[in-house]
Design a protein around this motif. Structure first.
Motif, short mmCIF file in Angstrom:
data_model
loop_
_atom_site.label_atom_id
_atom_site.label_comp_id
_atom_site.label_asym_id
_atom_site.label_seq_id
_atom_site.Cartn_x
_atom_site.Cartn_y
_atom_site.Cartn_z
N THR A 87 0.83 -1.21 0.00
CA THR A 87 0.00 0.00 0.00
C THR A 87 0.86 1.26 0.00
OG1 THR A 87 -0.19 -0.04 2.42
CG2 THR A 87 -1.91 -1.16 1.15
N GLN A 91 0.77 4.70 -2.40
CA GLN A 91 0.61 6.04 -1.86
C GLN A 91 1.77 6.97 -2.20
OE1 GLN A 91 -0.26 4.37 2.18
NE2 GLN A 91 -2.01 5.75 2.12
N ASP A 106 -4.04 5.72 6.46
CA ASP A 106 -5.05 6.33 5.60
C ASP A 106 -4.53 7.63 4.98
OD1 ASP A 106 -7.49 6.33 4.40
OD2 ASP A 106 -8.64 6.88 6.17
N ASP A 112 -4.12 8.55 -3.51
CA ASP A 112 -4.62 9.35 -2.39
C ASP A 112 -5.25 10.67 -2.83
OD1 ASP A 112 -4.31 7.60 -0.32
OD2 ASP A 112 -2.28 8.22 0.18
N ASN A 151 -8.64 9.34 -3.21
CA ASN A 151 -9.22 9.16 -1.88
C ASN A 151 -9.65 10.50 -1.28
OD1 ASN A 151 -8.83 6.39 -1.94
ND2 ASN A 151 -6.80 6.51 -1.04
N MET A 204 -5.73 0.89 -1.83
CA MET A 204 -6.14 1.96 -0.91
C MET A 204 -7.37 2.70 -1.41
SD MET A 204 -4.26 1.68 1.71
CE MET A 204 -4.57 3.20 2.59
#
Length: 713
Positions: free
Chosen positions: A220, A224, A407, A472, A475, A504
């Motif tokens: 992950t 990212q 996160d 991200d 996200n 993710m």
């Protein structure tokens, strides 16, 4: 309940006027302003140079409402994006809001108020949440207790970000600590550092020590931070069992001058990071020494009187062990030697000061390491050390292991301020400790996450960001759409999950869908149980338990039987078996195992049925009107962790029974408030609506019915 005292206007140090869309505020007290004025102004000026005009607000604060009013005025007039509380700023201790934490469920009736409340700055940074004042602490005057109001929103949507810079009891003058810290923070702002050196440590007991859960972080992280760790950058991962006593290796890693970000997945207390346990033994002599150590440790904990010690000796003689196995348990030299050995398994407060950590930011995926109500605590020691540590992200109470700790970390690598990142990921107990305005130089010069998060929300722009090549950024877009109530978001998130190749992104899509609930979420779980990302599967297991649909059972049984090396996932499946109907579970076990290739079918069936059988007994005790209310309440409280959906009709009947005590009814209403996704959620909503509008029931029952109704509706 209002506090009767005169409101005194706080003083302000006003920034130079700048044409920017956002501003920032330093909230401090008069003594800190007087003693640290020059460094506070220097910090203000540094942020001004970064186009973040900053107000300094200082006063002898008497209650949290005064602080909140000052923040609200700045937010309205100057588009405030965040605040930092420096020094002696009131601490809100929140009650009746444990559903906004990840795991905290301490009994608020039986434990002391200080311990059973959550110190949380969501009181200040989420303007929608409503609170009822209860009292000021009689000893620690800076603590103020509040209930989350029954008619308050029941989810967190932070309007700004916040952080704490609160000195620790390290023997150093508190105002000197603040001044030295601000000078260090200013230096880091001027360093132009990029996030390309990363360290992750996983301690003993985290994720059930599952290798399957641990290895995913490396995959992950590459999503990212694409390309960052393929050249000069480097990511390192360590586990508790790579060395007998890994503490010194961890400390040496944290001393690295180039380290940008560190994450600890571990257990913790305010004064300790639990790095490892005693190493495994491999020879007879090692086994013996370990048994002796455990025996001495047990006697020190439990052997408070000669009678206790004698009773323990007698029990051990029955097992063939004489007193030589426990010799030295009260000998000062042996106690010191054992203590030094125990110290090798954890990082304590004095270790932090001695190591002078250099990781600019540290995330503590651990309990209590960020408990800022304490005079001294781990996260505080990190930022006030002589090293280059500037910020931490830590929890003020205990925290769930099955929680995403990484996160949207990619936003930090793309230049988001730490506070901007935290604003998207906060729960009730999580806080930035240190400077929330710190940012790293973006690894892509064409992408500036700080700027993207500073502009006013634009729905069209957010939808365009969903197509970003960076996971991200996608996200972030989904979070913004969720926060601003985008119409059709449920279907959008389900489609995003099904179409994305990013682990993710799929996780963010389904985790946001969980907040919305509904049919799209429930149906998607039948697909996500097969996801290649272990954390998504593990989360899916728990969400299936929250929903309680019987058609999930064959999928759960098959996953348990055939995915043997996903230890944490299998553990969670065993736990959620509690909430399903016994007949449906037995049918699923028979159907799945009869067609499965596994050998130990009887053991698998026994394991899956064991927890389910236990909950049947608990339900009988809940409904036993002849039992004492205290014992029944204890059983009812277990429903918060295990939503026994099949018994909801019986619990509704209990609530409508005029012969049941208010004590039992209130406990049941509070427990049913946790059935947020239950397949039998609607009957609970209906009975709450009936009770909260019924003048024949007590005000206490009506209030709790309203609270549960607002949780579930």
């Amino acid at each position: 309940m209002a506090m009767a005292q005169k409101y005194v206007t706080p003083k302000y140090a006003i920034p130079e006027p700048r044409q920017t869309m956002r501003s920032f505020a330093i909230i401090t007290d008069k003594k800190t302003w007087k003693n640290c004025r020059a460094d506070l102004l220097a910090y203000q000026q540094q942020l001004g140079r970064e186009q973040l005009p900053t107000f300094i607000v200082y006063k002898d604060w008497r209650r949290p409402e005064e602080v909140k009013q000052a923040i609200a005025r700045l937010y309205t007039k100057h588009h405030l994006e965040g605040v930092v509380f420096i020094g002696d700023v009131p601490i809100a201790m929140i009650r009746q809001a444990q559903h906004l934490t990840s795991a905290f469920k301490m009994n608020e009736e039986t434990f002391p108020w200080r311990d059973a409340s959550v110190p949380s700055d969501r009181f200040y940074d989420d303007f929608s949440l409503k609170f009822d004042f209860l009292k000021q602490d009689s000893v620690q005057k800076n603590f103020f207790y509040y209930n989350l109001a029954a008619d308050s929103p029941q989810q967190i949507h932070c309007d700004i970000y916040s952080a704490r810079i609160k000195p620790v009891s390290s023997g150093k003058d508190p105002y000197r600590q603040i001044s030295d810290y601000l000078q260090k923070a200013i230096a880091e702002h001027q360093a132009g550092n990029s996030l390309d050196q990363f360290f992750s440590y996983t301690g003993d007991g985290s994720y059930s020590n599952s290798l399957t859960a641990w290895t995913a972080e490396a995959f992950t992280l590459r999503e990212q931070f694409p390309g960052v760790f393929d050249g000069k950058g480097r990511a390192r991962f360590m586990r508790y069992n790579m060395f007998d006593y890994p503490k010194n290796f961890v400390i040496n890693m944290m001393k690295r001058d180039d380290l940008d970000l560190a994450i600890f997945h571990e257990h913790g207390t305010p004064d300790r990071q639990y790095i490892s346990a005693s190493p495994p033994t491999t020879s007879l002599s090692e086994h013996i020494e370990k048994m002796k150590l455990d025996g001495r440790s047990f006697l020190r904990r439990k052997g408070t009187t000669e009678k206790d010690v004698h009773a323990y000796y007698e029990r051990q003689r029955e097992r063939g062990l004489d007193s030589t196995w426990f010799a030295g348990y009260n000998d000062p030299k042996q106690i010191e030697a054992d203590s030094l050995l125990d110290l090798q398994t954890g990082i304590v407060l004095t270790d932090v000061t001695a190591m002078k950590p250099n990781a600019r930011m540290t995330i503590f995926d651990a309990c209590y390491n960020g408990d800022f109500r304490e005079d001294d605590y781990i996260a505080g020691r990190y930022i006030f050390s002589d090293g280059k540590a500037v910020a931490a992200f830590a929890n003020s109470v205990n925290v769930l292991q099955d929680k995403m700790a990484n996160d949207m970390l990619g936003l930090l690598g793309m230049g988001a301020r730490i506070g901007q990142w935290a604003q998207l990921t906060n729960i009730l107990e999580s806080h930035v400790i240190g400077d929330p305005t710190l940012r790293f130089t973006p690894f892509d010069s064409d992408v500036d996450a700080a700027a993207m998060l500073s502009v006013p929300y634009d729905e069209r722009q957010a939808l365009q960001w969903l197509d970003s090549p960076y996971a991200d950024i996608q996200n972030m877009a989904m979070y913004l759409l969720y926060h601003h109530g985008y119409q059709g978001l449920s279907r959008l998130l389900a489609d995003k999950y099904r179409s994305s190749s990013f682990w993710m992104v799929r996780y963010t899509a389904i985790s946001l869908l969980e907040k919305i609930g509904g049919r799209d979420f429930e149906d998607l779980l039948k697909e996500s149980i097969h996801d290649p990302y272990e954390f998504i599967r593990r989360s899916t297991v728990n969400w299936m338990g929250d929903v309680g649909r019987d058609d999930y059972l064959p999928l759960l049984v098959k996953e348990y039987a055939e995915n043997y090396f996903s230890e944490r996932e299998r553990f969670d499946i065993g736990m959620v078996m509690r909430v399903f109907d016994n007949k449906a579970l037995k049918k699923a076990i028979d159907e799945v195992l009869s067609a499965s290739y596994v050998d130990d079918k009887d053991d698998i069936a026994d394991n899956l049925l064991r927890e389910n059988d236990m909950m049947s007994d608990i339900n009988e005790r809940i409904l036993n009107t002849a039992a004492k209310p205290g014992g029944r309440k204890s059983m009812i409280n277990s429903l918060k962790n295990s939503n026994m959906h099949m018994y909801v009709p019986q619990y509704v009947k209990l609530l409508l029974n005029p012969d049941e005590s208010d004590e039992v009814k209130v406990a049941m209403l509070q427990a049913l408030a946790w059935f947020t996704h239950s397949v039998n959620r609607q009957p609970i909503i209906d009975v709450c609506r009936q009770l909260m509008n019924d003048d024949q029931v007590s005000a206490l029952v009506r209030t709790n019915a309203l609270r549960t109704y607002n949780r579930l509706k």
